[in-house]
Enzyme design. Structure first.
Site, PDB file in Angstrom:
ATOM      1  N   ARG A  19      67.728  84.160 -41.267  1.00 34.20           N
ATOM      2  CA  ARG A  19      68.127  84.204 -39.831  1.00 34.20           C
ATOM      3  C   ARG A  19      68.135  85.699 -39.153  1.00 34.20           C
ATOM      4  O   ARG A  19      68.585  85.875 -38.115  1.00 34.20           O
ATOM      5  CB  ARG A  19      69.351  83.275 -39.879  1.00 34.20           C
ATOM      6  N   GLU A  37      61.011  78.153 -44.360  1.00 30.90           N
ATOM      7  CA  GLU A  37      60.902  76.689 -44.226  1.00 30.90           C
ATOM      8  C   GLU A  37      60.181  76.036 -45.167  1.00 30.90           C
ATOM      9  O   GLU A  37      60.337  74.635 -45.547  1.00 30.90           O
ATOM     10  CB  GLU A  37      59.945  76.556 -42.691  1.00 30.90           C
ATOM     11  N   GLY A  81      60.364  74.822 -57.757  1.00 34.93           N
ATOM     12  CA  GLY A  81      60.097  73.158 -58.080  1.00 34.93           C
ATOM     13  C   GLY A  81      59.143  73.047 -56.883  1.00 34.93           C
ATOM     14  O   GLY A  81      58.603  73.778 -55.871  1.00 34.93           O
ATOM     15  N   TYR A 120      58.075  68.537 -38.477  1.00 34.80           N
ATOM     16  CA  TYR A 120      59.376  69.061 -38.507  1.00 34.80           C
ATOM     17  C   TYR A 120      58.975  70.860 -38.651  1.00 34.80           C
ATOM     18  O   TYR A 120      59.596  71.260 -38.041  1.00 34.80           O
ATOM     19  CB  TYR A 120      60.093  68.577 -39.953  1.00 34.80           C
ATOM     20  N   ASP A 138      65.201  66.207 -39.413  1.00 33.20           N
ATOM     21  CA  ASP A 138      65.248  66.243 -40.613  1.00 33.20           C
ATOM     22  C   ASP A 138      66.105  65.413 -41.155  1.00 33.20           C
ATOM     23  O   ASP A 138      66.559  64.551 -40.231  1.00 33.20           O
ATOM     24  CB  ASP A 138      65.295  67.738 -41.412  1.00 33.20           C
ATOM     25  N   GLU A 183      68.905  74.259 -34.768  1.00 33.47           N
ATOM     26  CA  GLU A 183      69.490  74.734 -35.919  1.00 33.47           C
ATOM     27  C   GLU A 183      70.828  74.294 -36.165  1.00 33.47           C
ATOM     28  O   GLU A 183      71.347  74.078 -37.136  1.00 33.47           O
ATOM     29  CB  GLU A 183      69.468  76.313 -36.057  1.00 33.47           C
ATOM     30  N   CYS A 200      85.078  64.535 -39.633  1.00 35.83           N
ATOM     31  CA  CYS A 200      85.125  64.469 -38.009  1.00 35.83           C
ATOM     32  C   CYS A 200      86.086  65.489 -37.280  1.00 35.83           C
ATOM     33  O   CYS A 200      85.920  65.812 -36.107  1.00 35.83           O
ATOM     34  CB  CYS A 200      85.304  62.801 -37.524  1.00 35.83           C
ATOM     35  N   SER A 296      60.534  63.231 -57.737  1.00 31.58           N
ATOM     36  CA  SER A 296      60.589  62.397 -56.639  1.00 31.58           C
ATOM     37  C   SER A 296      60.109  61.088 -57.077  1.00 31.58           C
ATOM     38  O   SER A 296      60.626  59.983 -56.798  1.00 31.58           O
ATOM     39  CB  SER A 296      60.095  63.050 -55.555  1.00 31.58           C
TER      40      SER A 296
HETATM   41  S1  SF4 Z   1      82.263  62.576 -35.494  1.00 29.22           S
HETATM   42 FE1  SF4 Z   1      82.064  62.524 -37.400  1.00 29.22          FE
HETATM   43  S2  SF4 Z   1      80.372  60.905 -37.918  1.00 29.22           S
HETATM   44 FE2  SF4 Z   1      80.421  61.759 -35.688  1.00 29.22          FE
HETATM   45  S3  SF4 Z   1      78.985  63.402 -36.087  1.00 29.22           S
HETATM   46 FE3  SF4 Z   1      80.765  64.309 -36.184  1.00 29.22          FE
HETATM   47  S4  SF4 Z   1      81.264  64.265 -38.265  1.00 29.22           S
HETATM   48 FE4  SF4 Z   1      79.463  62.771 -37.802  1.00 29.22          FE
END
Ligand code: SF4
Length: 352
Positions: A19, A37, A81, A120, A138, A183, A200, A296
């Site tokens: 970066r 990448e 790998g 991508y 992705d 990003e 969250c 895989s």
């Molecule tokens: S609020 Fe929670 S569920 Fe919604 S994008 Fe953010 S981390 Fe994910």
């Protein structure tokens, strides 16, 4: 949404070697970005960090990589790998020299003509290096967008992924800084909105996230169908001489880890230590343990036998000092097999 992600990314971005911005051009080095990448396609960031600097030191620019022979490229890739990516990167470098005068192209359509560059990677290069408003998707972006929009679907569901691409395109077109937005969206998925737990409380998208509001983060995306893996057994011989060397052979085209060096190996039906020894022209070998790898599409068991010998290496095989193994290009699985057979024996069950 685009502004929230971009602002959050500026404050929370991880410093990663690829970066770095070149002071002269004010942007990332396109060649280093292309290498990163390819490396990141199926490998964790922490492992790429370990190998990236060494690879760039060995091949500092696209011309050096294009001019290298395949064996050297595979050796520098060792430990990452999925060696097909190394071959494709090598081929891409040659095309960049042959068709683009040694400059990584900026346009998505041109980028997509390069070997190993899909939708991508083309979107990542065009937006993150050249600042173009091109989308990328992705696994992290799929998860974040499905949750924010409250859309059902599995991460490998073509319909769901198509809808995410369309949404990602709308968002990046509305963004002031396409590279940082793209990003940032991936970074939210990698560090905050993970496949297991969604944090969250730390998320820049919390206010607009439908899954959070409904309390269904844990069930979006729906679980993928379990992949069916073919099981294969390889019978491998570790033969040492009295000078700290082991006998290796080149894995042929079409074999697992093709082009890399490996222990003399036979695939298929059961082989005894006496038979393995006879095939190599040495005495009976003793069983030394097993290495198991989940790839895989297959589960590979390397059944190991060992012994010592004064034989000469025959065509296609060579003696390699144990201390040089990493340098010549040996897959992680065979490095683990050699380490195991040289110690007490037993088994491991890591995923490669
Ligand atoms: S609020 Fe929670 S569920 Fe919604 S994008 Fe953010 S981390 Fe994910």
């Amino acid at each position: 949404m685009a502004a929230a992600v971009t602002e959050w990314f500026r404050a929370n971005r991880r410093e990663l070697p690829w970066r770095e911005v070149d002071r002269r051009t004010g942007r990332r080095d396109p060649y280093r970005s292309l290498v990163s990448e390819f490396m990141l396609q199926q490998t964790q960031v922490s492992r790429v960090i370990e190998r990236f600097g060494r690879f760039i030191e060995r091949f500092p620019d696209v011309g050096a990589l294009a001019a290298a022979n395949e064996e050297d490229v595979l050796a520098a890739w060792a430990g990452l790998g999925y060696y097909r990516r190394a071959r494709l990167l090598h081929a891409a470098a040659r095309e960049i020299v042959a068709r683009f005068g040694g400059r990584v192209p900026e346009d998505v359509e041109d980028l997509r003509t390069l070997p190993g560059v899909g939708r991508y990677t083309a979107g990542a290069m065009a937006s993150m290096v050249f600042g173009r408003a091109e989308p990328l998707v992705d696994g992290n972006v799929v998860r974040v967008v499905l949750r924010v929009e409250g859309w059902e679907g599995a991460a490998d569901d073509r319909g769901a992924v198509g809808a995410v691409w369309a949404r990602a395109e709308e968002l990046v077109r509305a963004s002031e800084s396409p590279g940082e937005f793209n990003e940032g969206l991936m970074e939210v998925g990698a560090t905050v909105c993970g496949p297991g737990a969604a944090r969250c409380g730390e998320c820049p998208l919390a206010r607009m996230c439908v899954a959070r509001r409904l309390g269904v983060q844990g069930s979006i995306p729906r679980a993928k169908k379990a992949a069916v893996r073919r099981r294969v057994v390889h019978w491998c011989a570790l033969v040492r001489d009295g000078r700290g060397r082991v006998l290796l052979e080149r894995a042929p085209a079409g074999a697992l880890w093709a082009g890399l060096w490996r222990l003399p190996t036979w695939e298929g039906s059961r082989v005894t230590g006496a038979e393995l020894g006879a095939r190599l022209g040495v005495g009976a070998l003793e069983f030394a343990g097993e290495v198991k790898r989940q790839l895989s599409h297959r589960t590979v068991r390397l059944r190991l036998f060992r012994g010592t010998s004064g034989v000469r290496a025959v065509t296609g095989r060579k003696w390699v000092r144990v201390t040089d193994l990493e340098r010549v290009g040996v897959s992680n699985a065979h490095l683990a097999a050699i380490a195991l057979a040289m110690t007490a024996g037993g088994s491991d069950g890591k995923t490669d």
